[in-house]
Design a protein around this motif. Structure first.
Motif, PDB file in Angstrom:
ATOM      1  N   TRP A 301       0.814  -1.221   0.000  1.00 51.65           N
ATOM      2  CA  TRP A 301       0.000   0.000   0.000  1.00 51.65           C
ATOM      3  C   TRP A 301       0.846   1.269   0.000  1.00 51.65           C
ATOM      4  O   TRP A 301       0.716   2.136  -0.867  1.00 51.65           O
ATOM      5  N   GLU A 302       1.730   1.385   0.975  1.00 44.96           N
ATOM      6  CA  GLU A 302       2.522   2.621   1.101  1.00 44.96           C
ATOM      7  C   GLU A 302       3.556   2.736  -0.010  1.00 44.96           C
ATOM      8  O   GLU A 302       3.741   3.810  -0.594  1.00 44.96           O
ATOM      9  N   GLU A 303       4.249   1.655  -0.314  1.00 47.43           N
ATOM     10  CA  GLU A 303       5.279   1.693  -1.350  1.00 47.43           C
ATOM     11  C   GLU A 303       4.702   2.104  -2.694  1.00 47.43           C
ATOM     12  O   GLU A 303       5.321   2.877  -3.445  1.00 47.43           O
ATOM     13  N   ALA A 304       3.508   1.598  -3.019  1.00 49.12           N
ATOM     14  CA  ALA A 304       2.890   1.901  -4.314  1.00 49.12           C
ATOM     15  C   ALA A 304       2.119   3.219  -4.280  1.00 49.12           C
ATOM     16  O   ALA A 304       1.678   3.697  -5.330  1.00 49.12           O
ATOM     17  N   GLY A 305       1.953   3.816  -3.103  1.00 49.13           N
ATOM     18  CA  GLY A 305       1.199   5.061  -3.014  1.00 49.13           C
ATOM     19  C   GLY A 305      -0.264   4.881  -3.331  1.00 49.13           C
ATOM     20  O   GLY A 305      -0.890   5.747  -3.966  1.00 49.13           O
ATOM     21  N   ILE A 306      -0.851   3.753  -2.912  1.00 48.80           N
ATOM     22  CA  ILE A 306      -2.262   3.475  -3.198  1.00 48.80           C
ATOM     23  C   ILE A 306      -3.145   4.544  -2.560  1.00 48.80           C
ATOM     24  O   ILE A 306      -2.985   4.907  -1.397  1.00 48.80           O
ATOM     25  N   ILE A 307      -4.091   5.037  -3.350  1.00 50.64           N
ATOM     26  CA  ILE A 307      -4.998   6.093  -2.900  1.00 50.64           C
ATOM     27  C   ILE A 307      -6.263   5.507  -2.282  1.00 50.64           C
ATOM     28  O   ILE A 307      -6.761   5.992  -1.260  1.00 50.64           O
ATOM     29  N   ASP A 308      -6.782   4.467  -2.880  1.00 45.51           N
ATOM     30  CA  ASP A 308      -8.031   3.865  -2.411  1.00 45.51           C
ATOM     31  C   ASP A 308      -8.114   2.461  -3.003  1.00 45.51           C
ATOM     32  O   ASP A 308      -7.385   2.130  -3.947  1.00 45.51           O
ATOM     33  N   GLY A 309      -9.003   1.647  -2.451  1.00 41.21           N
ATOM     34  CA  GLY A 309      -9.136   0.303  -2.985  1.00 41.21           C
ATOM     35  C   GLY A 309     -10.393  -0.380  -2.502  1.00 41.21           C
ATOM     36  O   GLY A 309     -10.918  -0.058  -1.434  1.00 41.21           O
ATOM     37  N   LEU A 310     -10.871  -1.321  -3.305  1.00 39.92           N
ATOM     38  CA  LEU A 310     -12.049  -2.107  -2.961  1.00 39.92           C
ATOM     39  C   LEU A 310     -11.813  -3.544  -3.403  1.00 39.92           C
ATOM     40  O   LEU A 310     -11.614  -3.806  -4.598  1.00 39.92           O
ATOM     41  N   VAL A 311     -11.815  -4.472  -2.454  1.00 36.90           N
ATOM     42  CA  VAL A 311     -11.777  -5.893  -2.775  1.00 36.90           C
ATOM     43  C   VAL A 311     -13.219  -6.379  -2.827  1.00 36.90           C
ATOM     44  O   VAL A 311     -13.970  -6.208  -1.858  1.00 36.90           O
ATOM     45  N   ALA A 312     -13.616  -6.942  -3.961  1.00 35.00           N
ATOM     46  CA  ALA A 312     -15.011  -7.364  -4.139  1.00 35.00           C
ATOM     47  C   ALA A 312     -15.406  -8.373  -3.072  1.00 35.00           C
ATOM     48  O   ALA A 312     -14.684  -9.349  -2.824  1.00 35.00           O
ATOM     49  N   SER A 313     -16.568  -8.143  -2.459  1.00 36.10           N
ATOM     50  CA  SER A 313     -17.053  -9.039  -1.412  1.00 36.10           C
ATOM     51  C   SER A 313     -18.044 -10.067  -1.932  1.00 36.10           C
ATOM     52  O   SER A 313     -18.527 -10.910  -1.179  1.00 36.10           O
ATOM     53  N   SER A 314     -18.362  -9.995  -3.218  1.00 35.60           N
ATOM     54  CA  SER A 314     -19.293 -10.945  -3.826  1.00 35.60           C
ATOM     55  C   SER A 314     -19.005 -11.043  -5.314  1.00 35.60           C
ATOM     56  O   SER A 314     -18.319 -10.185  -5.890  1.00 35.60           O
ATOM     57  N   GLN A 315     -19.559 -12.077  -5.933  1.00 40.08           N
ATOM     58  CA  GLN A 315     -19.403 -12.207  -7.376  1.00 40.08           C
ATOM     59  C   GLN A 315     -20.095 -11.065  -8.101  1.00 40.08           C
ATOM     60  O   GLN A 315     -19.617 -10.586  -9.126  1.00 40.08           O
ATOM     61  N   ALA A 316     -21.207 -10.606  -7.559  1.00 38.13           N
ATOM     62  CA  ALA A 316     -21.920  -9.487  -8.187  1.00 38.13           C
ATOM     63  C   ALA A 316     -21.064  -8.228  -8.179  1.00 38.13           C
ATOM     64  O   ALA A 316     -21.021  -7.484  -9.170  1.00 38.13           O
ATOM     65  N   GLN A 317     -20.359  -7.983  -7.075  1.00 36.21           N
ATOM     66  CA  GLN A 317     -19.505  -6.807  -7.000  1.00 36.21           C
ATOM     67  C   GLN A 317     -18.305  -6.941  -7.932  1.00 36.21           C
ATOM     68  O   GLN A 317     -17.887  -5.962  -8.577  1.00 36.21           O
ATOM     69  N   ALA A 318     -17.755  -8.151  -8.035  1.00 40.49           N
ATOM     70  CA  ALA A 318     -16.657  -8.397  -8.975  1.00 40.49           C
ATOM     71  C   ALA A 318     -17.125  -8.151 -10.407  1.00 40.49           C
ATOM     72  O   ALA A 318     -16.404  -7.557 -11.221  1.00 40.49           O
ATOM     73  N   SER A 319     -18.337  -8.596 -10.729  1.00 40.26           N
ATOM     74  CA  SER A 319     -18.877  -8.386 -12.077  1.00 40.26           C
ATOM     75  C   SER A 319     -19.061  -6.904 -12.377  1.00 40.26           C
ATOM     76  O   SER A 319     -18.826  -6.448 -13.509  1.00 40.26           O
ATOM     77  N   THR A 320     -19.452  -6.140 -11.368  1.00 41.09           N
ATOM     78  CA  THR A 320     -19.600  -4.696 -11.544  1.00 41.09           C
ATOM     79  C   THR A 320     -18.262  -4.059 -11.893  1.00 41.09           C
ATOM     80  O   THR A 320     -18.167  -3.212 -12.789  1.00 41.09           O
ATOM     81  N   ILE A 321     -17.220  -4.462 -11.171  1.00 41.52           N
ATOM     82  CA  ILE A 321     -15.879  -3.942 -11.461  1.00 41.52           C
ATOM     83  C   ILE A 321     -15.470  -4.298 -12.880  1.00 41.52           C
ATOM     84  O   ILE A 321     -14.955  -3.441 -13.625  1.00 41.52           O
ATOM     85  N   TRP A 322     -15.720  -5.548 -13.304  1.00 41.83           N
ATOM     86  CA  TRP A 322     -15.305  -5.966 -14.641  1.00 41.83           C
ATOM     87  C   TRP A 322     -16.136  -5.289 -15.733  1.00 41.83           C
ATOM     88  O   TRP A 322     -15.642  -5.052 -16.827  1.00 41.83           O
ATOM     89  N   ARG A 323     -17.385  -4.975 -15.428  1.00 36.70           N
ATOM     90  CA  ARG A 323     -18.183  -4.252 -16.416  1.00 36.70           C
ATOM     91  C   ARG A 323     -17.560  -2.897 -16.718  1.00 36.70           C
ATOM     92  O   ARG A 323     -17.589  -2.433 -17.869  1.00 36.70           O
ATOM     93  N   LEU A 324     -17.005  -2.269 -15.698  1.00 39.42           N
ATOM     94  CA  LEU A 324     -16.340  -0.977 -15.890  1.00 39.42           C
ATOM     95  C   LEU A 324     -15.222  -1.089 -16.917  1.00 39.42           C
ATOM     96  O   LEU A 324     -14.970  -0.156 -17.687  1.00 39.42           O
ATOM     97  N   ARG A 325     -14.560  -2.208 -16.957  1.00 35.73           N
ATOM     98  CA  ARG A 325     -13.447  -2.415 -17.892  1.00 35.73           C
ATOM     99  C   ARG A 325     -13.896  -2.969 -19.240  1.00 35.73           C
ATOM    100  O   ARG A 325     -13.391  -2.562 -20.291  1.00 35.73           O
ATOM    101  N   GLU A 326     -14.848  -3.895 -19.232  1.00 34.66           N
ATOM    102  CA  GLU A 326     -15.095  -4.673 -20.443  1.00 34.66           C
ATOM    103  C   GLU A 326     -16.176  -4.118 -21.369  1.00 34.66           C
ATOM    104  O   GLU A 326     -16.134  -4.371 -22.578  1.00 34.66           O
TER     105      GLU A 326
END
Length: 462
Positions: A301-326
């Protein structure tokens, strides 16, 4: 031969023939020019492909092979007087050898069909595209498709062990090698990989398969720059607890536009960062993948200077993230036919490259603010210009000069995974190595001296 006679004669080759009127009522795929031909023929097997090639050769007709019609550079476009060889009926996974981890697949097989068949054996083709439900194995071979796993498994060129193809003279190139190691002279199958159907019609392919991870976890991470995202990728590539399956980067402008077009609620995803990184890790269990993702991000986190993050808590949330890309067609909806590009940039140059093209594009037009996203771990960036197209030829060349300058000299490429087709043929002639172009024309002249197969694609017909 008039069109009525042509259709009658073609039906003697195979019963599956559509004339121009019938094609007008069918979906042409990603490019409206795909169904410009006088007829479409759908061979049932390789014997009918051979017969169709012989028919076209005898009557001086050009032949264009088509798969899922998902190409973005006009490689499957056709004009009146041409015949389409639609490989959609040759769509079977003929064999999967789980011990050798090899699949024998007909060219018209959709990628998703192979993925499902391989998964039943605990295996995976090692390549994935957003168009997985419609793109076909033959088309992927012919365009040397890449996708989200190329950084780890290579492009289609690295997945193909052997292939079968019908040549312009009707002979069959048969090299369905199933083994990785073969050092027996020229490896000629590579002539057909990435040739976009200009040298032969691929009919069957032997592909490498990989063991599939039992489960996966997805995260969306905000970072200040591509270099920070690359530190995260390097960290996970060195992890022993899970395997990095995807590392996709979205610049802020693209992510915000996609979020708006997809109708996601404000604050649903953490988007307030210059760059967003989509990560997917594979492991034996969801718990293991999620834990590895969370622990890995905390460690870097600190080395990369991460600003924010979200680890998907469900398959539906993971699909939402992938929709943003695909679901990138949303950009097409925002802008009518925006000029789009597909480049490969050496990893250490990505931030400087994006800064350079943004400044260069503004010198052309102060309103230009490109949407940039892509496959971070292999340096493949997709770029769409925020203007309604198509633009004039001169303006398109000016944009190309900004995007393609010095790419070859730095070890990159003006076309990463979409091929050349007709859309990038001018760029090919201006930016590809002249000796490489001369060799390509010589090979085309030897294998297809009458310029029957997909003429005008990749290299000039002249």
């Amino acid at each position: 031969m008039n069109d009525t006679t042509l259709i009658t004669e073609l039906r003697k080759v195979t019963g599956k023939v559509w004339d121009q009127a019938e094609l007008a009522g069918r979906d042409p795929g990603f490019d409206q020019r795909n169904f410009g031909a006088s007829a479409l023929v759908r061979p049932a097997d390789i014997a009918e492909v051979v017969a169709l090639v012989g028919f076209c050769a005898a009557h001086g007709l050009s032949l264009v092979a088509q798969g899922g019609r998902t190409g973005l550079t006009g490689a499957a476009s056709t004009v009146p007087g041409q015949i389409i060889c639609d490989l959609g009926a040759m769509n079977r996974v003929e064999e999967i050898d789980p011990l050798a981890r090899v699949a024998i697949v007909q060219a018209g097989t959709p990628l998703s069909t192979l993925q499902e068949a391989a998964l039943a054996q605990g295996l995976d083709p090692g390549i994935d595209l957003a168009a997985r439900g419609s793109c076909t194995i033959g088309g992927m071979v012919s365009t040397n498709a890449g996708g989200i796993m190329a950084f780890r498994n290579g492009t289609m060129r690295h997945r193909v062990l052997g292939l079968e193809a019908v040549l312009p003279d009707g002979s069959v190139f048969s090299d369905l090698t199933r083994v990785l190691k073969t050092s027996a002279g020229y490896d000629l199958k590579h002539l057909f990989i990435g040739a976009e159907g200009t040298l032969g019609i691929v009919t069957r392919v032997a592909l490498r398969l990989d063991p599939v991870a039992g489960a996966s976890a997805t995260a969306l991470v905000g970072v200040p720059a591509a270099a920070s995202a690359q530190r995260i990728v390097r960290h996970f590539l060195g992890s022993t607890g899970a395997s990095l399956r995807a590392a996709e980067i979205l610049w802020h402008r693209f992510a915000i536009a996609m979020n708006r077009m997809l109708g996601f609620a404000p604050g649903q995803l953490p988007l307030d960062a210059p760059c967003l990184l989509v990560l997917e890790l594979g492991a034996d269990s969801i718990e293991g993948a999620t834990s590895a993702l969370e622990d890995g991000l905390a460690a870097i986190w600190e080395e990369a200077g991460i600003i924010d993050g979200l680890v998907a808590s469900s398959q539906a949330q993971a699909s939402t993230i992938w929709r943003l890309r695909e679901e990138t067609e949303m950009i097409e909806r925002m802008h009518h036919l925006p000029p789009s590009f597909d480049v490969s940039v050496p990893g250490g140059d990505i931030d400087a490259y994006v800064a350079r093209i943004e400044a260069g594009l503004k010198r052309i037009d102060a309103s230009y603010a490109p949407y940039v996203f892509g496959h971070l771990a292999d340096g493949n960036l997709h770029i769409s210009i925020n203007t309604d197209g198509p633009v004039s030829h001169a303006l398109h060349e000016a944009i190309e000069d900004v995007l393609y300058a010095d790419l070859r000299e730095s070890g990159g490429s003006f076309s990463a995974e979409h091929g050349v087709g007709i859309e990038k043929r001018d760029a090919y002639e201006r930016y590809a190595d002249p000796v490489k172009q001369a060799m390509a024309r010589a090979i085309k002249g030897v294998i297809d001296p009458s310029n029957m197969l997909n003429p005008g694609k990749v290299i000039s017909s002249e």
